[in-house]
Design a protein around this motif. Structure first.
Motif, short mmCIF file in Angstrom:
data_model
loop_
_atom_site.label_atom_id
_atom_site.label_comp_id
_atom_site.label_asym_id
_atom_site.label_seq_id
_atom_site.Cartn_x
_atom_site.Cartn_y
_atom_site.Cartn_z
N ILE A 142 0.85 -1.26 0.04
CA ILE A 142 0.00 -0.04 -0.16
C ILE A 142 0.66 1.39 -0.11
O ILE A 142 0.56 2.24 -0.85
N ALA A 143 1.99 1.19 0.79
CA ALA A 143 3.01 2.43 0.75
C ALA A 143 3.40 2.58 -0.51
O ALA A 143 3.44 3.82 -1.06
N ALA A 144 4.00 1.57 -1.28
CA ALA A 144 4.42 1.81 -2.76
C ALA A 144 3.38 2.38 -3.62
O ALA A 144 3.62 3.01 -4.61
N ALA A 145 2.16 1.64 -3.48
CA ALA A 145 1.07 2.24 -4.43
C ALA A 145 0.63 3.60 -4.22
O ALA A 145 0.48 4.46 -5.31
N VAL A 146 0.63 4.03 -2.92
CA VAL A 146 0.39 5.54 -2.56
C VAL A 146 1.42 6.42 -3.20
O VAL A 146 1.23 7.20 -3.82
N VAL A 147 2.80 6.07 -3.10
CA VAL A 147 3.81 6.79 -3.45
C VAL A 147 3.73 6.78 -4.96
O VAL A 147 3.92 7.92 -5.77
N LEU A 148 3.45 5.77 -5.81
CA LEU A 148 3.41 5.79 -7.18
C LEU A 148 2.24 6.67 -7.72
O LEU A 148 2.36 7.33 -8.72
N PHE A 149 1.14 6.56 -6.75
CA PHE A 149 -0.20 7.04 -7.40
C PHE A 149 0.09 8.83 -7.27
O PHE A 149 -0.26 9.66 -8.01
N SER A 150 0.62 8.98 -6.08
CA SER A 150 0.77 10.64 -5.65
C SER A 150 1.99 11.15 -6.61
O SER A 150 1.92 12.41 -6.95
N THR A 151 2.68 10.49 -6.91
CA THR A 151 4.05 11.05 -7.83
C THR A 151 3.73 10.53 -9.45
O THR A 151 4.69 11.15 -10.30
N ALA A 152 2.52 10.10 -9.68
CA ALA A 152 2.24 9.85 -11.21
C ALA A 152 2.40 11.28 -12.06
O ALA A 152 1.96 12.22 -11.61
N GLY A 153 3.21 11.07 -13.28
CA GLY A 153 3.35 12.06 -13.98
C GLY A 153 2.21 12.57 -14.97
O GLY A 153 2.09 13.49 -15.63
N GLY A 154 1.08 11.64 -15.06
CA GLY A 154 0.14 11.99 -16.01
C GLY A 154 -0.60 10.61 -16.08
O GLY A 154 -0.48 9.60 -15.27
N PRO A 155 -1.83 10.78 -16.60
CA PRO A 155 -2.82 9.92 -16.69
C PRO A 155 -2.52 8.47 -17.12
O PRO A 155 -2.78 7.35 -16.79
#
Length: 360
Positions: A142-155
């Motif tokens: 979940i921590a990894a998923a949140v980091v990836l989602f919050s730092t995503a560069g676009g759709p």
């Protein structure tokens, strides 16, 4: 690390620019991890033997496995250290995705290490309880998923891409976090379940990671991704170096793990490798393709789910024993036959996965 050094030396000689190429650094990462595993593998095995860190065989497992009792385990230390060395030496350490995949791999490796340690200290086949293991895995995923989602560069970085079709994708929104969680935890445990025969899990891991190198390179190259009709994800090409380290470390480990195995990887290796595959599949936006290429891992996990569900609901078993490789063992297949046939299936599935790059 060495890439940074090469950047500093470019002013002295332009030839050091060659280290900017991801392809070269990926090859060097493969070779570095492979040579380290081959060089330090014998020492690690001797140390594990001296410390009596040995495999404990479950009493309810196939009788043919009782001969494996006493084989050193926790060989995943060899794999993880080689992966870290190859990535840290040749990877771009300024790339956030490199640190994310390394972080996931190390954390899941730590969970596996603690599970192996408890088995060793108790001289038992039981380490962490299931709820404890899944709890720690869930927190990490979940921590990894949140980091990836919050730092995503676009759709494009949070869409679900459907293979075999052009321009078919679904924006997952916040469900992306849930999806990433299941990919990481699911593959971590699937590889762990597959790791029941000598070399059964490690070569499919190498083959799948080799194919993911192609996807990572194409996804991280704006021209190639546009030509192939796949999403472009800035910086994901650098993951090739990490995947190359897995390939090299995996081949080095297979040298000692091939039948009859001199060492087993243990949960420290299996949980880490599975989590690494899962998170990379997410990063290159090819989760569904990964389910195809990692079909051996998927069917091993599904066989356990079906076996448990069937027994609880009907009192009957679908397979003679789960995971699936044990079923074939009890049907009379020699261990090497099961292993090689599962390898062949993986080769076929990986080729099908690679074909999705053009069949759209």
């Amino acid at each position: 690390m060495l890439m940074w050094l090469a950047d500093q030396l470019v002013a002295w000689h332009s030839g050091f620019n060659v280290f900017q190429y991801i392809t070269l650094r990926t090859i060097l990462s493969v070779l570095t991890a492979l040579l380290l595993a081959l060089a330090f593998g014998p020492r690690l095995i001797r140390r594990l033997q001296q410390q009596q860190i040995r495999q404990t065989i479950r009493a309810d497992g196939p009788k043919s496995h009782f001969d494996k009792a006493g084989t050193p385990t926790m060989g995943g230390l060899m794999i993880l250290s080689s992966i870290l060395a190859g990535t840290l030496l040749w990877g771009d350490l300024g790339n956030r995705l490199v640190w994310i995949v390394l972080g996931v791999t190390v954390v899941f490796g730590a969970i596996g290490w603690f599970d192996d340690y408890l088995k060793f200290s108790r001289r038992s086949a039981h380490g962490l309880r299931a709820w404890q293991k899944y709890s720690w895995q869930s927190l990490a995923a979940i921590a990894a998923a949140v980091v990836l989602f919050s730092t995503a560069g676009g759709p494009a970085e949070t869409e679900l891409i459907v293979p075999f079709f052009k321009n078919v994708s679904f924006d997952l929104g916040w469900l992306y976090i849930v999806f990433v969680y299941f990919m990481i935890v699911g593959f971590s445990n699937a590889v762990n379940l597959t790791d029941g025969l000598d070399g059964l899990a490690i070569l499919p891991t190498v083959l799948v990671c080799g194919a993911l190198i192609v996807f990572a390179y194409a996804t991280g190259n704006i021209k190639i991704s546009d030509y192939l009709g796949i999403p472009y994800v800035r910086g994901v090409g650098e993951i090739c170096v990490f995947l190359g380290a897995i390939v090299g470390a995996g081949l080095g480990f297979l040298w000692f793990n091939t039948y009859p195995a001199q060492v087993f990887m243990g949960d420290i290796g299996a949980l880490a490798l599975g989590a690494a595959i899962g998170v990379v599949g997410v990063l290159v936006r090819q989760e569904l393709v990964l389910l195809i290429m990692g079909g051996v891992f998927v069917m091993e996990a599904v066989s356990v789910v079906l076996q448990v569900a069937s027994f609880k609901l009907t009192g009957k078993r679908i397979f003679q024993m789960a995971p699936l490789h044990h079923h074939f063992e009890l049907k009379g297949w020699p261990e090497p036959r099961v292993i090689v046939r599962f390898w062949i299936i993986t080769v076929i599935l990986v080729l099908i996965g690679l074909a999705t790059l053009k069949i759209r």
